[in-house]
Structure formats: structure tokens, C-alpha cells
Design an enzyme around this catalytic site. Structure first.
Site, short mmCIF file in Angstrom:
data_model
loop_
_atom_site.label_atom_id
_atom_site.label_comp_id
_atom_site.label_asym_id
_atom_site.label_seq_id
_atom_site.Cartn_x
_atom_site.Cartn_y
_atom_site.Cartn_z
N CYS A 177 0.82 -1.23 0.00
CA CYS A 177 0.00 0.00 0.00
C CYS A 177 0.84 1.26 0.00
O CYS A 177 0.40 2.32 -0.45
CB CYS A 177 -0.93 0.01 1.21
SG CYS A 177 -1.89 -1.48 1.32
N HIS A 184 -3.80 6.92 1.18
CA HIS A 184 -4.04 5.63 0.53
C HIS A 184 -5.49 5.24 0.82
O HIS A 184 -5.96 5.36 1.95
CB HIS A 184 -3.07 4.59 1.09
CG HIS A 184 -3.51 3.18 0.85
ND1 HIS A 184 -3.81 2.73 -0.41
CD2 HIS A 184 -3.74 2.14 1.69
CE1 HIS A 184 -4.20 1.46 -0.33
NE2 HIS A 184 -4.17 1.09 0.93
N ASN A 230 -10.04 -0.75 -2.74
CA ASN A 230 -8.64 -0.53 -2.37
C ASN A 230 -7.77 -1.05 -3.51
O ASN A 230 -7.73 -2.26 -3.77
CB ASN A 230 -8.36 -1.29 -1.06
CG ASN A 230 -6.92 -1.18 -0.59
OD1 ASN A 230 -6.02 -0.84 -1.37
ND2 ASN A 230 -6.68 -1.47 0.68
N1 COA Z 1 -19.94 -9.81 4.03
C1 COA Z 1 -20.74 -10.11 5.05
N2 COA Z 1 -20.30 -10.51 6.27
C2 COA Z 1 -18.96 -10.58 6.42
C3 COA Z 1 -18.06 -10.29 5.39
C4 COA Z 1 -18.60 -9.89 4.15
N3 COA Z 1 -17.81 -9.56 3.10
N4 COA Z 1 -16.80 -10.45 5.86
C5 COA Z 1 -16.89 -10.84 7.14
N5 COA Z 1 -18.20 -10.92 7.48
C6 COA Z 1 -18.78 -11.29 8.77
C7 COA Z 1 -17.87 -12.16 9.58
O1 COA Z 1 -18.04 -13.52 9.24
C8 COA Z 1 -18.31 -11.84 11.00
O2 COA Z 1 -19.49 -12.55 11.26
P1 COA Z 1 -19.79 -13.09 12.77
O3 COA Z 1 -19.88 -11.86 13.63
O4 COA Z 1 -21.08 -13.80 12.59
O5 COA Z 1 -18.64 -13.97 13.11
C9 COA Z 1 -18.68 -10.36 10.93
O6 COA Z 1 -18.94 -10.09 9.53
C10 COA Z 1 -17.58 -9.45 11.43
O7 COA Z 1 -16.36 -9.85 10.79
P2 COA Z 1 -15.00 -9.17 11.08
O8 COA Z 1 -13.97 -9.66 10.12
O9 COA Z 1 -14.73 -9.24 12.54
O10 COA Z 1 -15.43 -7.69 10.66
P3 COA Z 1 -14.87 -6.31 11.11
O11 COA Z 1 -15.94 -5.61 11.83
O12 COA Z 1 -13.50 -6.38 11.69
O13 COA Z 1 -14.74 -5.60 9.68
C11 COA Z 1 -13.18 -5.09 7.97
C12 COA Z 1 -13.95 -6.18 8.69
C13 COA Z 1 -12.28 -5.73 6.96
C14 COA Z 1 -14.17 -4.17 7.23
C15 COA Z 1 -12.40 -4.25 9.01
O14 COA Z 1 -11.69 -5.10 9.87
C16 COA Z 1 -11.46 -3.30 8.37
O15 COA Z 1 -11.89 -2.40 7.67
N6 COA Z 1 -10.14 -3.47 8.60
C17 COA Z 1 -9.14 -2.72 7.90
C18 COA Z 1 -8.98 -3.36 6.58
C19 COA Z 1 -8.15 -2.60 5.61
O16 COA Z 1 -8.26 -1.43 5.50
N7 COA Z 1 -7.32 -3.33 4.91
C20 COA Z 1 -6.50 -2.79 3.90
C21 COA Z 1 -5.35 -2.11 4.56
S1 COA Z 1 -4.27 -1.47 3.41
#
Ligand code: COA
Length: 330
Positions: A113, A257, A287
Site C-alpha cells: 500500500c 491511501h 482498495n
Molecule cells: N460480508 C458479510 N459478512 C462478512 C463479510 C462480508 N464480506 N466479511 C466478514 N463478514 C462477517 C464475519 O463472518 C463476521 O461474522 P460473525 O460476527 O457472525 O462472526 C462479521 O462479519 C464481522 O467480521 P469481522 O472480520 O470481525 O469484521 P470487522 O468488523 O473487523 O470488519 C473489515 C472487517 C475488513 C471491514 C475491518 O476489519 C477493516 O476495515 N479493517 C481494515 C482493513 C483494511 O483497510 N485493509 C487494507 C489495509 S491497506
């Protein structure tokens, strides 16, 4: 003193748009889940076998044309990507062949990134040292061919998009250009955002089961990434300003970014910046990793958000972890 100045930019994204509703046909997800957690509404995916060098070439052609330059006017190529055309060589080489400029140096930057900002720092150092006068810097990704479209991979598959951005960088001696760059990494977080295989430390590197165990797909500890990103973005933006004896009031535009709209909003709030000073376009592209800053920069310029003399801060955070910023007097 010689500085690197971005004299033109270009962007290219594949034609095919995948909306969140269309994404629901690929993985079990919903428009609401994606929009609420990431701000993303759609992304572009390649629809045929095409490499990052091809996407980069399209963006580079636009940047060169806008600068009224030919490929032969370029002294050096820097290519930032985490999704190179091949395991090796790096994508700078096929891009150089497409541009038809055999002989000039081509360097790939592998900082994910932060690739564009790291690449800009390298270009600035070469230019300040007098080694090159005009450098083509490209950030490009084809993520869609390497994502896991299953329930296991859905939290990552919905985030990423394909695209490319390019910048023509020239030596400038009038005070305009890169004022400073700030590069950081913390390798203790390698496994928080990575694709483990095929990696050279495994014997043998390729093995049956690489798809089933998921180790060839990107893996992410989303919460850890989020937590560090909202701290490191403000830190590295302030570091760039302090290094130049400037304050947030002096900034015309921050181009972060495009990791996640919620990260950008949290950073904007933490810094107390008015939202119009922070550029966001992740809604339309997802992204695009190394391509996200040059695509955003190109759009911001097209929209007239940056004028001569403005102070622009580029900032990034991502896999490694790495984080970086650049202060630019436009
Ligand atoms: N659609 C629907 N549900 C989804 C899903 C999707 N695409 N991906 C995960 N889930 C579900 C999970 O299974 C989980 O379900 P549960 O509560 O029944 O177990 C729930 O949603 C929460 O999952 P989790 O992974 O803990 O979500 P989160 O609240 O941490 O959000 C992100 C996930 C990725 C949006 C968040 O962590 C984030 O934005 N992180 C930074 C990511 C980023 O910017 N990466 C690039 C960096 S350069």
C-alpha cells in the site's frame, strides 16, 4: 537544491465494474455490509488475462501525453505493485518493453500500500543526487485474479479492486516538488496482512493443497490493521508537516491511501481536518493498493483541487506493516 516534481499524472482502470450487488453473486455478502464497514460501492476488475504492466502502460501513456513527452524522454522506471505480472522479473521490465525503451533502468518497489510513496522517495533521492532527470513512477494492481471468492475470503475479496496510476517526475530547482518523505515499517506485523505462499522459505515452494489451505490468498487481521492505520496515518502526516515547519492549516489537500473510508474518516477526525481537505474515492475503486494514491492524485488534479503552490500531503499505511508520507509543494 534539486527536488522531484510530479509534472503530470494518468490513471487507467479496467472497464468492467463490479458493484456491491454484483459482488453478492461471488461471495456471501451484502451491499449494506460492504458499504457500512468500508464505504466501497463498486470496484473495477479485469475481464481477461492482462497484467499490471498493461494497466500501468495505459496510465503511463496518458501521463506522458499530458507532459508532451515520448517514452524515450524517460531516464528510469519505478514500478510499485504487490501483484506483479510474474513471480519474476518485476513488472518494471515488461512495462519498459511496452514503452519501447530498452536499456533504461527499471526497479520494482514491493512495499504494498505504501509502494507509491516509497517509490516517490526513491525517485526524489535519485533526482536530488543528480543520477536521473526524469523518472516514470507507476503504481498498479490486478487483485481480482488472486482473491478468494468464498465465505472464508469474503472479508478481503470485497475490499480490493484493479487499476493503475502513473506520474512523470522531473528534477526541479525552483522550490516546487517533494519537500520531504518519511518511510517506516514494523516487520513484527508481517502476518497481519500477507499472502504466505508460494514463498521461497517453504520446501517445496509449490505443493498440492496450496489452494485448499488458503495460504496463496491474501490473509488479513482486519481489526489489527484498522487499529494501527488510524494511529499511523495521523502520526506520519504530522511528521511530514513538522519536518517542514508547517501546520495542518498550511495543507491544501491530504491524499491518503484508499484503504477503507472508515479509516480515512477516523484519521480526518483525529487530526481535526475539515473533510474537504481529505481526498476520498475508494467508493468507486475499492482498495487498489499501490495504485490508490496515483489514481486519487490524478482525479484530484482533474477536479482542480490542487493548484500551483499548494501544499499536498500523501500518506499511506498497509502490509508490512509499512507507513509513509510525502509533503509536496505543488
Ligand atoms: N460480508 C458479510 N459478512 C462478512 C463479510 C462480508 N464480506 N466479511 C466478514 N463478514 C462477517 C464475519 O463472518 C463476521 O461474522 P460473525 O460476527 O457472525 O462472526 C462479521 O462479519 C464481522 O467480521 P469481522 O472480520 O470481525 O469484521 P470487522 O468488523 O473487523 O470488519 C473489515 C472487517 C475488513 C471491514 C475491518 O476489519 C477493516 O476495515 N479493517 C481494515 C482493513 C483494511 O483497510 N485493509 C487494507 C489495509 S491497506
Amino acid at each position: 537544491m534539486k527536488r522531484a516534481r510530479i509534472i503530470s499524472t494518468g490513471r487507467y482502470v479496467p472497464e468492467k465494474i463490479v458493484t456491491n450487488d454484483e459482488m453478492t453473486r461471488l461471495v456471501p455478502t451484502s451491499n449494506e455490509w460492504i458499504r457500512e464497514r468500508t464505504g466501497i460501492l463498486q470496484r473495477h476488475f479485469v475481464d481477461r488475462e492482462i497484467g499490471v504492466s498493461d494497466l500501468g502502460y495505459e496510465a503511463a501513456k496518458i501521463a506522458l501525453q499530458r507532459a508532451a513527452l515520448k517514452p524515450s524522454d524517460i531516464d528510469f522506471i519505478i514500478f510499485a505493485t504487490l501483484s506483479p505480472d510474474y513471480m519474476f522479473p518485476g513488472s518494471g521490465c515488461p512495462l519498459q518493453a511496452l514503452l519501447g525503451v530498452p536499456g533504461i533502468g527499471a526497479l520494482d518497489v514491493r512495499t504494498q500500500c505504501t509502494g507509491f510513496v516509497y517509490g516517490l522517495a526513491v525517485a526524489n533521492a535519485f533526482i536530488a543526487a543528480g543520477q536521473y532527470k526524469r523518472i516514470l513512477l507507476v503504481g498498479a494492481e490486478v487483485h481480482s485474479t488472486g482473491l478468494e471468492f468464498t465465505e472464508r475470503g469474503r472479508h478481503i475479496a470485497v475490499l480490493f479492486g484493479d487499476g493503475a496510476g502513473a506520474a512523470v517526475i522531473e528534477a526541479s530547482e525552483n522550490g516546487r516538488g517533494v519537500l520531504s518523505t518519511h518511510l517506516h515499517a514494523d516487520g513484527r506485523h508481517v502476518k497481519d496482512l500477507w499472502a504466505e505462499n508460494p514463498g521461497s522459505r517453504r520446501i517445496p515452494r509449490m505443493y498440492p493443497g496450496i489452494l485448499e489451505d488458503g495460504s496463496c490468498y491474501p490473509q488479513m487481521n482486519g481489526r489489527e490493521v484498522f487499529k494501527h492505520a488510524v494511529t499511523k496515518f495521523p502520526e506520519v502526516i504530522m511528521e511530514a508537516l513538522k519536518a517542514n515547519d508547517l501546520s495542518l492549516d498550511d495543507v491544501k489537500l491530504v491524499i491518503p491511501h484508499q484503504a477503507n473510508l472508515r479509516i480515512s474518516e477516523a484519521v480526518t477526525q483525529r487530526l481535526g481536518l475539515p473533510p474537504e481537505k481529505v481526498f476520498n474515492n475508494i467508493q468507486r475503486y475499492g482498495n487498489t493498493t499501490a495504485a490508490s494514491i496515483p489514481i486519487a492524485l490524478d482525479e484530484a488534479l482533474e477536479m482542480g483541487k490542487i493548484q500551483e503552490g499548494d501544499l499536498v500531503v500523501l500518506a499511506s499505511f498497509g502490509s508490512g506493516f509499512t507507513w509513509a508520507s510525502a509533503a509536496i509543494r505543488w
